[in-house]
Every structure is written in structure tokens, then in C-alpha cells.
Design a protein around this motif. Sequence first.
Motif, PDB file in Angstrom:
ATOM      1  N   LEU A 174       1.308   8.363   9.544  1.00  0.00           N
ATOM      2  CA  LEU A 174       2.255   7.288   9.261  1.00  0.00           C
ATOM      3  C   LEU A 174       3.320   7.231  10.353  1.00  0.00           C
ATOM      4  CD1 LEU A 174       2.708   5.229   7.004  1.00  0.00           C
ATOM      5  CD2 LEU A 174       4.275   6.845   5.942  1.00  0.00           C
ATOM      6  N   TRP A 175       3.807   8.419  10.719  1.00  0.00           N
ATOM      7  CA  TRP A 175       4.814   8.475  11.780  1.00  0.00           C
ATOM      8  C   TRP A 175       4.217   7.970  13.103  1.00  0.00           C
ATOM      9  CZ3 TRP A 175       4.457  11.498  16.255  1.00  0.00           C
ATOM     10  CH2 TRP A 175       5.581  11.434  17.085  1.00  0.00           C
ATOM     11  N   LEU A 224      -5.493  -6.407  -0.244  1.00  0.00           N
ATOM     12  CA  LEU A 224      -4.199  -6.418  -0.938  1.00  0.00           C
ATOM     13  C   LEU A 224      -3.055  -6.661   0.048  1.00  0.00           C
ATOM     14  CD1 LEU A 224      -4.426  -3.445  -3.480  1.00  0.00           C
ATOM     15  CD2 LEU A 224      -4.266  -5.887  -3.966  1.00  0.00           C
ATOM     16  N   VAL A 225      -3.101  -5.919   1.162  1.00  0.00           N
ATOM     17  CA  VAL A 225      -2.040  -6.043   2.160  1.00  0.00           C
ATOM     18  C   VAL A 225      -1.983  -7.467   2.708  1.00  0.00           C
ATOM     19  CG1 VAL A 225      -1.264  -5.265   4.428  1.00  0.00           C
ATOM     20  CG2 VAL A 225      -2.146  -3.609   2.782  1.00  0.00           C
ATOM     21  N   ASN A 226      -3.154  -8.050   2.960  1.00  0.00           N
ATOM     22  CA  ASN A 226      -3.208  -9.413   3.488  1.00  0.00           C
ATOM     23  C   ASN A 226      -2.625 -10.425   2.509  1.00  0.00           C
ATOM     24  OD1 ASN A 226      -4.336  -8.584   5.801  1.00  0.00           O
ATOM     25  ND2 ASN A 226      -6.351  -9.476   5.471  1.00  0.00           N
ATOM     26  N   LEU A 227      -2.963 -10.251   1.227  1.00  0.00           N
ATOM     27  CA  LEU A 227      -2.438 -11.161   0.211  1.00  0.00           C
ATOM     28  C   LEU A 227      -0.915 -11.121   0.207  1.00  0.00           C
ATOM     29  CD1 LEU A 227      -4.851 -10.669  -2.823  1.00  0.00           C
ATOM     30  CD2 LEU A 227      -4.562 -12.706  -1.393  1.00  0.00           C
ATOM     31  N   GLN A 228      -0.386  -9.897   0.273  1.00  0.00           N
ATOM     32  CA  GLN A 228       1.057  -9.753   0.262  1.00  0.00           C
ATOM     33  C   GLN A 228       1.681 -10.418   1.488  1.00  0.00           C
ATOM     34  OE1 GLN A 228       2.617  -5.956   1.171  1.00  0.00           O
ATOM     35  NE2 GLN A 228       4.517  -6.241   0.041  1.00  0.00           N
ATOM     36  N   ARG A 229       1.043 -10.208   2.650  1.00  0.00           N
ATOM     37  CA  ARG A 229       1.546 -10.793   3.898  1.00  0.00           C
ATOM     38  C   ARG A 229       1.601 -12.309   3.805  1.00  0.00           C
ATOM     39  NH1 ARG A 229       3.548  -9.069   8.278  1.00  0.00           N
ATOM     40  NH2 ARG A 229       4.042 -11.232   8.659  1.00  0.00           N
ATOM     41  N   GLY A 275      -6.916   0.405   9.284  1.00  0.00           N
ATOM     42  CA  GLY A 275      -5.661   0.042   9.930  1.00  0.00           C
ATOM     43  C   GLY A 275      -4.450   0.067   9.013  1.00  0.00           C
ATOM     44  N   ASN A 276      -4.535   0.728   7.850  1.00  0.00           N
ATOM     45  CA  ASN A 276      -3.315   0.872   7.043  1.00  0.00           C
ATOM     46  C   ASN A 276      -3.198   2.256   6.408  1.00  0.00           C
ATOM     47  OD1 ASN A 276      -4.797   0.805   4.462  1.00  0.00           O
ATOM     48  ND2 ASN A 276      -5.132  -1.340   4.957  1.00  0.00           N
ATOM     49  N   LEU A 277      -4.063   3.187   6.783  1.00  0.00           N
ATOM     50  CA  LEU A 277      -4.094   4.587   6.311  1.00  0.00           C
ATOM     51  C   LEU A 277      -4.477   4.709   4.832  1.00  0.00           C
ATOM     52  CD1 LEU A 277      -0.968   6.059   8.149  1.00  0.00           C
ATOM     53  CD2 LEU A 277      -3.332   6.026   8.946  1.00  0.00           C
ATOM     54  N   THR A 278      -3.827   3.913   3.986  1.00  0.00           N
ATOM     55  CA  THR A 278      -4.122   3.970   2.555  1.00  0.00           C
ATOM     56  C   THR A 278      -5.603   3.693   2.302  1.00  0.00           C
ATOM     57  OG1 THR A 278      -1.965   2.996   2.254  1.00  0.00           O
ATOM     58  CG2 THR A 278      -3.377   3.118   0.314  1.00  0.00           C
ATOM     59  N   GLY A 279      -6.122   2.698   2.985  1.00  0.00           N
ATOM     60  CA  GLY A 279      -7.509   2.294   2.793  1.00  0.00           C
ATOM     61  C   GLY A 279      -8.475   3.420   3.102  1.00  0.00           C
ATOM     62  N   ALA A 280      -8.201   4.165   4.167  1.00  0.00           N
ATOM     63  CA  ALA A 280      -9.081   5.264   4.549  1.00  0.00           C
ATOM     64  C   ALA A 280      -9.139   6.307   3.437  1.00  0.00           C
ATOM     65  CB  ALA A 280      -8.600   5.896   5.858  1.00  0.00           C
ATOM     66  N   ASN A 311       0.808  -1.217   0.000  1.00  0.00           N
ATOM     67  CA  ASN A 311       0.000   0.000   0.000  1.00  0.00           C
ATOM     68  C   ASN A 311       0.842   1.268   0.000  1.00  0.00           C
ATOM     69  OD1 ASN A 311       0.552  -1.107   2.608  1.00  0.00           O
ATOM     70  ND2 ASN A 311      -0.642   0.551   3.483  1.00  0.00           N
ATOM     71  N   ARG A 312       2.123   1.158   0.421  1.00  0.00           N
ATOM     72  CA  ARG A 312       2.954   2.361   0.400  1.00  0.00           C
ATOM     73  C   ARG A 312       3.245   2.785  -1.042  1.00  0.00           C
ATOM     74  NH1 ARG A 312       2.014   2.454   5.578  1.00  0.00           N
ATOM     75  NH2 ARG A 312       0.181   3.256   4.533  1.00  0.00           N
ATOM     76  N   TYR A 313       3.336   1.834  -1.972  1.00  0.00           N
ATOM     77  CA  TYR A 313       3.476   2.182  -3.391  1.00  0.00           C
ATOM     78  C   TYR A 313       2.180   2.819  -3.883  1.00  0.00           C
ATOM     79  CZ  TYR A 313       7.535  -0.875  -3.156  1.00  0.00           C
ATOM     80  OH  TYR A 313       8.724  -1.452  -2.799  1.00  0.00           O
ATOM     81  N   PHE A 314       1.095   2.254  -3.418  1.00  0.00           N
ATOM     82  CA  PHE A 314      -0.231   2.746  -3.780  1.00  0.00           C
ATOM     83  C   PHE A 314      -0.390   4.205  -3.349  1.00  0.00           C
ATOM     84  CE2 PHE A 314      -4.817   2.754  -4.008  1.00  0.00           C
ATOM     85  CZ  PHE A 314      -5.085   1.815  -4.996  1.00  0.00           C
ATOM     86  N   ASP A 315       0.132   4.533  -2.161  1.00  0.00           N
ATOM     87  CA  ASP A 315       0.072   5.910  -1.659  1.00  0.00           C
ATOM     88  C   ASP A 315       0.720   6.865  -2.653  1.00  0.00           C
ATOM     89  OD1 ASP A 315      -0.988   4.872   0.641  1.00  0.00           O
ATOM     90  OD2 ASP A 315       0.917   4.877   1.724  1.00  0.00           O
TER      91      ASP A 315
END
Lengths: 369, 260
Positions: free
Chosen positions: A206-207, A336-341, A286-291, A14-18
Motif C-alpha cells: 500500500l505504501w 466495485l472501485v470503478n462503480l464508486q469512481r 491494481g488495487n491490492l484488495t482484489g489480489a 476497497n480500503r473498508y473491504f480490507d
Amino acid sequence: MSKVKSSLAKLPLNRYFDVMMLIFLAVFPMFVKEFRVEMMGRYICYAIFALSLDLLWGYTGLLSLGHAVLFGIGGYLIGISYQIQNGVVPAFMQREGITEIPWFYLPLQNPIVAAVLGVLVPALFAALIGYFAFSSKIKGVFFTIITLALAQIFKDFIINVQKYTNGFNGLQSIKRFAINGSAPLSKTTYYYIILGIAVLVFLFCLWLTNNRVGKVCTSVRENEARLGFLGYDAGAFKILIYTISGAIAGLAGVLYAPATSTITTEDIGVTASTMVVIWVAVGGRGNLTGAVFGALLVNWAQSILSEHFSSVWQLIIGVLLLAVIYFIPNGIIGQLVNLQRRFITDKQKNKLSEEPVQAAAVVKATPHN
Amino acid sequence: MSMEELRSGSDILTIRGLTVSFSGFRAISDVDLDVKEGEIHVIIGPNGAGKSTLMDLITGKTKATEGDILFRGQDITGKAPGVIASKYHIGRKFQGPNVFDNMTVYENIEIALGGFTSIRKAFCYRRKAEQKQKIEEVLKQINLYEQADMMASELAHGQRQWLEIGMVIAQSPELIILDEPAAGMTDTETFKTGEMIKELAKEHTLIVIEHDMEFVEQIADYVTVLHQGRKLAEGPFSEVKNNRKVIQVYLKDDMDEEGD
Ligand SMILES: Nc1ncnc2c1ncn2[C@@H]1O[C@H](COP(=O)(O)OP(=O)(O)OP(=O)(O)O)[C@@H](O)[C@H]1O
Ligand SMILES: [Mg+2]
């Protein structure tokens, strides 16, 4: 060296997605008409609002069904500011026989002061509610119910004190930060200001979520009871995160009202509070990107559908939302994040089962202190 | 150090006349207990004897109806769990793994690190070399070094038990309480856990609740037997296992099970 490479590979998708979303939003005004820019600016305010809920709900596990109250306080404070510029008593007050600007509105004449208060007041309000909700033994569900009641009460309150808030009609002609008689900012300039602030808020979140404070909040979500036995006062962390969330929600409101030039009771009640929950649920919490993604996606879908299917769009959006929540309960980005994990974990498990002897040797060879 | 020397040492934990009742039912009834500095004190007793409840009282989860709990002479009766953990350095592993599921093994240990529990300290916390070293040390101690990046939920049951033991170690406690640490483990895992506990005893005092007698024999310096909320017997394992009352309780328990 290999450590750097492996930590890059571990960087969540998701950081790439951001970065992709940011590039898209940065070039967006170059390709569309101005009214679309205005629309997107509004949705970015919603994205900031969604981030504030993600900190509270996604990371800390505290579902607020009244988050629009905090957003609304911010929006109304900046809105009031533009009703009372140059000492003019607005028509809705005059109608009620008010001839002078009420003393408690005086500081709001300065839009900058109003904007700052629009962040601070919701934060303080959240701190107060949080203090009562979290220092006693109130459990998660009760917090949700309290916030739900709060949303209803707040909306009723705004409607009832009509002579100060213009009741149902809400506040209009909120300028895009025209200060000291200068012209309002252009729609595109304001868009980039909103985008810039959104990026800062995102980086802050993020921080924070990677800071130990954020990790403690995640632990509250995972297993609050356990945390106490590790020496933490979970209540204090819950009050803190709610306060921070309140400040960000208020900021979103402060930016939003000038973007649409209006704020009404529609923006502050239970319905508005439910909408932000839906955005975060659709995007994934819980991943910021999703929000952020959820807020942008749902609002765009809503506006496009309402333009093309003016009669049945609400039905379509309802079905789509149910489908997302039913089939991918973790939300789009969450999935997406779960799949990667899972991919990473499987690889690691394979690696571990390939070299069990070596792994054991490593453990043995390590001296205990 | 011989058993006699250990028992003559000073108390880390002194419990006097401890009683707790839940709506009339006395789960712990007038219990006295001395835990000496540096020992592995094992508590045994049939199901429902009150072992976990006794630990709830020590760690502040449950408030005593009567009696005193002293930690190195300081009264800790009725204090909040957070205070008992951070100020008196008593760490506890619960019965059945009680970890942070959707966080990595590494994060679980890191959150448990003692000394960073206030908001201010948490804000200022940085993962410096010292912290990294401590976390890695703990991970190795609990055999989960290679699993550091896995989610706690992805671990096997035995590994989750170890993870929680690791969390307790990371707290740098002076008294460690382990409630059935080997429950549900394979024989190999149980043995490894025993060795882990003995390793820990070099620097800490431990209270361990356990059912498996072979395991108790492996680790125990001193044993207290609870039965129906009361202390039934105490002494070195070799003595306790030949105690008539203890045998009776356990035999009766076995007969009950056969009867079911
Ligand atoms: N909070 C509570 N409220 C009511 N009853 C309780 C409470 N906590 C424990 N009890 C009761 O106290 C008794 C002792 O329970 P406890 O869990 O301490 O037993 P135990 O010795 O740990 O048993 P086990 O070996 O099964 O873990 C049980 O009968 C239990 O039902
Ligand atoms: Mg028990």
C-alpha cells in the motif's frame, strides 16, 4: 475541514473491504476446526503470493506467467532445510549414493537462514531476469513469454536434479519453524504469524503503490513510451518492481511450505503460475484488495466444491472463472472501485456544470508567477 | 523586444545538416535550424513534411543519419530521450494527447514534476507545500484546477491536450516543444491555448508545430516552413505568409485536396 471530509469520502471502497477481511481472518480460527485454520493459513500465503503478482501485473502492466518459480524457490529453500536437520542426509540423497550433505546446502541447516535466503534468492533471480528482459528493447509480450518458458525450465530442472530435490516426489515433513530442536509451532500460532506477516506485506504494498515509485510503475503500465520523455528510465523501475515482487513471492513460498508441510513440483510450474494469474484476475488487479480477495475466494471455492462435487468440481470452477472474466473483466473488487469512481466523477461533473462562472472566476483570479 | 533583437540573441538550439532516412526515404534532408533564446518558433508545413520527425530527432526518439543538434552549444545528437529530458531540460508534447489515461489529472502532473526521476529521488519524494503549490499552479495555468481528481481518460479532447501541456510545464523545461497543441480544439479552446503559450513564452523558449494559420499569427515570433523534409523558407510570419514558394506549396496542397 471540508477537505478532510471530502478526502474521507474519496477513500476507495476497497480500503473498508480490507479492514473487513482482516477482522474476518483474525476471528476465523475461533469458529472452525483446526484443519480449516491450516487451510486458511495456506490461502493467506497464496494471498501474499497474489500481492506480489499484483505489483508486477496489476500496477506495472507486466504479466508474468512464471511467477510460481519465485514462490517455488522460497518454498524449496525452507523445504530443504527440514530435510537436513542435525546433519542427517535425507533418504532420497542416500538412495543416489550421497553420504554427506552437499556444501551448498550447509547454510540451509539453520531454518532462519533458509527463510532469509528464501526471500533474497528469488529477489536476486528476478533482478537478473529483469536486467536482461528490461534493459534491452524487449516489449511486454516477450517478457510474458520469457517467464512462461522459465516456469517450464525451472520445473524440469527441479525434476532432473532428483538427487538434490527428490524430483517429482517433492519435499515432505517441513516443520512449522521448529528451531534448535524445539517443537514446531502450533497450527493456530503459525496461522497468526502468517496473518501478521500478510498484514505487513499488504501495508508495504500500500505504501509502495502510493509512493512516487509506485506511481511511476503505474505510468509504465499506462504509457511507457511517454515516461521516457519525462526523464525517467522506465527499465530501471521495471527491474526494481520485479525484484520487489520476487522477494514477496519468495516470502510467500517460505511461509507456504511449512503450512502444508510439503512442497512439490506441482507448486512451481506453469499451472501454479497460471493459478495466481487467475486469482488476481478474478479479484481485480491494481488495487491490492482484489489480489487478496481473489486468492482467498477462488481457493475456498475450489476446496468447498471439491468436497461436495468431487467429480465435476473442476468443470464448475472453470465455468465460474470464465463467467467472472467475461462479465466483469476488471475483477470483483475492480468493478466495485470503478462503480464508486463513476459515482464520484458524475457528482463532480454535475458540480462543475452548475457553477461554471465561479470556476472560471477562480482561474482568472489566480496570479501567475 | 523587437523581432530583430530576438533574432540576434543567442541560440538555444542549433541544428546543422540534419538528415534522417528510413530505409532509403529521406524524411529530413539537410536541415539547418536556429532557435533563439526566448522566442516562439513555429514550424509549419504540409502533412508529411517531416515536422514531427524533426522533433523526434531533437528529443532522442529517432536517431539522425547525419548532422548535429546542439543545445546551448552542447552536442545532444543521438542521446537517449530520458537524458535529453532530465539533463538538458527539453520537454515535449506529442501530436495528439499522450497522457496517462487511468491516472488522475493531479497524478499526471505530479509524475511529470522535474527533478525526481531517479529511483532514489522517487523513493524520497514527499508532496511538500512547495510541490503542492507548483502542481496547483500548473493546474490553474492549464484550466484544469477543478478537474484535478478526474481520470485523464474522462477529460474532453481539448482538455487532454492541455493536460499534456501541463505535464510539459511541470517538467520545468527550458525548451518546450509542442506538436500541434491546438489540433481538434474548438475556436475558443484554440484561442485560450494561444494565450497559454504566450504566457509560457515569458519564461521559456518554445517550438510549436501548427497548421492553423490564424493560430500561427497569434503566437509566432519566427516561422520555419518545412516541405518534403527540407527547409523551404523562414522569417517572421508576415514575411513567410507572402513568400511565393510557401504560397505555392500550400496552394498546391489545397488543389490536391480538391482533386481527391
Ligand atoms: N519511423 C518512421 N519510419 C518510416 N517512416 C517514417 C517514420 N517517421 C516518419 N516517417 C515518414 O516521414 C514523413 C514525415 O512524417 P512526419 O510525421 O514527420 O510529418 P509531419 O510533418 O509531422 O506531418 P503531419 O502534419 O501529418 O503531422 C512521412 O512520410 C512519414 O511516413
Ligand atoms: Mg506531425
